[in-house]
Design a protein around this motif. Sequence first.
Motif, PDB file in Angstrom:
ATOM      1  N   ALA A 219       0.846  -1.192   0.000  1.00  0.00           N
ATOM      2  CA  ALA A 219       0.000   0.000   0.000  1.00  0.00           C
ATOM      3  C   ALA A 219       0.881   1.242   0.000  1.00  0.00           C
ATOM      4  N   ALA A 220       0.594   2.166  -0.925  1.00  0.00           N
ATOM      5  CA  ALA A 220       1.392   3.395  -1.040  1.00  0.00           C
ATOM      6  C   ALA A 220       0.702   4.540  -0.316  1.00  0.00           C
ATOM      7  N   ASP A 221       1.484   5.508   0.115  1.00  0.00           N
ATOM      8  CA  ASP A 221       0.942   6.666   0.825  1.00  0.00           C
ATOM      9  C   ASP A 221       0.000   7.482  -0.052  1.00  0.00           C
ATOM     10  N   HIS A 222       0.199   7.423  -1.384  1.00  0.00           N
ATOM     11  CA  HIS A 222      -0.656   8.213  -2.274  1.00  0.00           C
ATOM     12  C   HIS A 222      -2.019   7.574  -2.512  1.00  0.00           C
ATOM     13  N   GLY A 223      -2.290   6.460  -1.844  1.00  0.00           N
ATOM     14  CA  GLY A 223      -3.589   5.812  -1.960  1.00  0.00           C
ATOM     15  C   GLY A 223      -3.624   4.700  -2.976  1.00  0.00           C
ATOM     16  N   GLY A 224      -2.564   4.534  -3.725  1.00  0.00           N
ATOM     17  CA  GLY A 224      -2.492   3.473  -4.717  1.00  0.00           C
ATOM     18  C   GLY A 224      -1.592   2.343  -4.258  1.00  0.00           C
ATOM     19  N   LEU A 225      -0.742   1.859  -5.159  1.00  0.00           N
ATOM     20  CA  LEU A 225       0.099   0.707  -4.887  1.00  0.00           C
ATOM     21  C   LEU A 225       1.533   0.999  -5.298  1.00  0.00           C
ATOM     22  N   SER A 226       2.481   0.400  -4.591  1.00  0.00           N
ATOM     23  CA  SER A 226       3.893   0.460  -4.937  1.00  0.00           C
ATOM     24  C   SER A 226       4.384  -0.940  -5.253  1.00  0.00           C
ATOM     25  N   LEU A 227       5.117  -1.059  -6.347  1.00  0.00           N
ATOM     26  CA  LEU A 227       5.680  -2.345  -6.751  1.00  0.00           C
ATOM     27  C   LEU A 227       7.194  -2.286  -6.623  1.00  0.00           C
ATOM     28  N   ASN A 228       7.751  -3.393  -6.190  1.00  0.00           N
ATOM     29  CA  ASN A 228       9.202  -3.466  -6.124  1.00  0.00           C
ATOM     30  C   ASN A 228       9.644  -4.846  -6.583  1.00  0.00           C
ATOM     31  N   GLU A 229      10.427  -4.853  -7.651  1.00  0.00           N
ATOM     32  CA  GLU A 229      10.942  -6.096  -8.204  1.00  0.00           C
ATOM     33  C   GLU A 229      12.335  -5.819  -8.724  1.00  0.00           C
ATOM     34  N   GLU A 230      13.242  -6.744  -8.519  1.00  0.00           N
ATOM     35  CA  GLU A 230      14.655  -6.496  -8.748  1.00  0.00           C
ATOM     36  C   GLU A 230      14.938  -5.983 -10.153  1.00  0.00           C
ATOM     37  N   ARG A 231      14.368  -6.597 -11.173  1.00  0.00           N
ATOM     38  CA  ARG A 231      14.717  -6.227 -12.542  1.00  0.00           C
ATOM     39  C   ARG A 231      13.873  -5.052 -13.054  1.00  0.00           C
TER      40      ARG A 231
END
Length: 864
Positions: A219-231
């Motif tokens: 969950a992102a602070d801006h109300g949406g979503l954050s993705l994190n993937e190495e590549r």
Amino acid sequence: MPNAERDRLANPDEDWTMWGPYVAERAWGTVREDYSANGDAWGFFPYDDARRRTFRWNEDGLAGFSDRHQRWCLAFSFWNGRDDHLKERLFGLNGHEGNHGEDVKEEWWYLDAMPSHAWGRMAYAYPQQTFPYQQLREINAHRSRREREYELLDTGVFEDGWWDIIIDHGKADPLDLSVRVTVTNAGPEADSIHIIPTLWFRNRWRWEANFGEEPQIIAADHGGLSLNEERSGRLELTATDGATRLFCENETNRERLWDQPNRLPFTKDGINDHVVEGADSVNPSGHGTKAGLWYEFTLEPGESREIQVRLAPSEQPVGDAITELLAQRQREADEFYGELLHSVDDDRRHIARQAMAGMVFSRQWYHFDVDRWLKGDPAFDKPPEARLHGRNAGWRHLNNADVIPMPDAWEYPWYAAWDTAFHCLPLALLDPGSAKHQLSLLGREWFQHPNGQFPAYEWSFSDVNPPVHAWAVLRVFELDGAKDLDFLEHLVHKLLINFTWWVNRRDNDGNNLFYGGFLGLDNIGPFDRSAGLSGGALEQSDATAWMAMYALDLLEISIRLAMERPGYEQLATKFIQHYAYISTAVHEHDLWNDEDGFYYDVFRHPDGDQLLSVRSMVGLIPLFATRVVSQLARSETGEFGVNLDWFRANKPDLAQNMHENEQGDILLSLVSPERLQRLLSIVLDEEEFLSPYGIRGLSKYHTDHPYTLDFDGQSFSVGYEPGESESDLFGGNSNWRGPVWFPLNYMLIESLRRYDQWAGGAIKVEMPTGSGNQVSLGEVATELSERLSRLFVPDEDGLRPSMPRHPHYDQDGVWHDRLLFHEYFHGDDGRGLGASHQTGWTALVAPLLANAATPLGRRRRPRG
């Protein structure tokens, strides 16, 4: 004049195709996902498992996007509040359930797109009442092959209202994607709709050794979503306010499917079960490898609502910023197609534009490593040993992971070699670089078999498709301006290897007559031509003609190269000889029947040869082996010109199918001018091949005169079937015994234009036969092109012949201008049949409408 889309495609510093609509419409029921012992792909991974079970090779979704390697995916789910599961993917019957094989049961359309994926639009119609899954299964199960398919429109579910959903996408730059979903209540009463933009990672951590840290969505602070993937790095999904964020894992629910323990508690179906059943199946901690933004709206009749999402490396604004971006991209699309289709009227431009939109949307990420598939993955149960000697066991080298156009978005979500060739013509109008890449792929070492064969399709890579790839290479070369000799030189070496495979493997008796099996024409013959009949050999009119055409196309490529690079002159001479031997063999071994004025297959058997006198497209394919060597080409390729003159003078028996006109241009054709007129008298007869909508795959003559072959205690027959297949050959999901198919019609039109060019319009024939109306071959080609186009053009009643017979598609219907591009068309009434989004070859209507089917592609799109 300035053209933003053309500039994007030409800019080597920016790759706008890094992200695109590459998520398949269907990943269940494919060969790739089949790990059974008996090869029952449909039974091993059915539709109802797809929402609970992780895919191994690629993902599917509705209006889905991904990066080029499909590390992450974004798609949209809907729920009408009544179905027992979310609408996450398009529904259809599998190959066992449909009375004519697999068949999608949905209404959706690709309306517009630019090849860079900077703009696109699609529409989906979702019933407001309960989706009739079981009704569609049961009624189709009780219908025979002689009955038509029972479609979603037949259920009447749309009469109670539907959600009209428009999905627009645009990109501000190559890695900044905006999507707007607009839903309209097309029902009689107020109703509620749930919309869930869904983001997930393809599950690679379960099968990639030493994968490392699993990716995460939080969950992102801006109300949406954050993705994190190495590549992929970090990406932010910002969205319209008001959503509830839901998280789970892209992991199989083993407990629910097989009563086995789950690896993690919140599985792939967590969002579905939470929304539909109210289950505690989403992660309250707010993270996972799959996440959704859940919106619910109640709308009055006619009322619309939109949501927006934006995916980029950093938080980006939604609202007016997306609205302005999409408006700008739509204007740029108008400019792009206005230039490309400047010579056609508005309605035909609309048709061509939607055909090419389907071409763009059909490009999907295709992943299949056959060796690994046969052996299985270490983290999972070892596949049955029988697989090591079963389907595709001889294709262990094949390792595909690329964005490739699919023949059909749902029914054929895998490439087929000759479909790819036809794909590349409309694709070359849009983006020649992409078309060249696709043709080059088939010759890469991880596609082409070491023995030289091109892979057919995943159900059997060893099946044989017609060798149309040299033809496609030439057409793409011409459509790109006829300057890229490096492209020709690169491909000619791969094509030579493939041509040699054909010569060594498919000429049974070394007599220059060829056998190729079904050659993509499925049930066109009285028996399965791939299986053959015991004790004899089949010499095929079409296989032999394809090889003559292949030799002529390689000849033309060699001449094109030799005019600038003399080292190819001897190669051109080689293919003159190949063509001469094949063309001579056709006439020495009785594939031409002089009594009927037609070409047939011949079954050679110790008890006597049998002429398979079926008047089908098999006997028209010799017309495709028609090329012209111009006087200019002869004079500018010194050694080749000398060799050709020597050959004609010293081998007159082999040069009988070489005809010189007054200008010194030489016609190379299996069909002599005399035989051409006899053959066309049958082809252009409305009681034989000539349909109001093109050339039929089999003559209407066989309505009252079915062909029957009695052999070895068995009886085989072929009759005229203008619609769906009445036989179960090749699954019964396509039919060449009467309908109109675009690809071979297109090639016939091109051949007639080439013949007319050589004859200078002097050859006249009756069209239709018996009418007394004498026209040139060029005029025949124009009329055939018009008849094919007529499938999509409104008639005097405002109806488009190819579209479903339903009020929604009538002149005043809400879907009148939303077009479908079917696999093939009823031979008498033009109704669209088979796969409904067959962009593999029906998109050829676009170059026909753009007048790009002239000989050698002489009309090119204008350059600013």
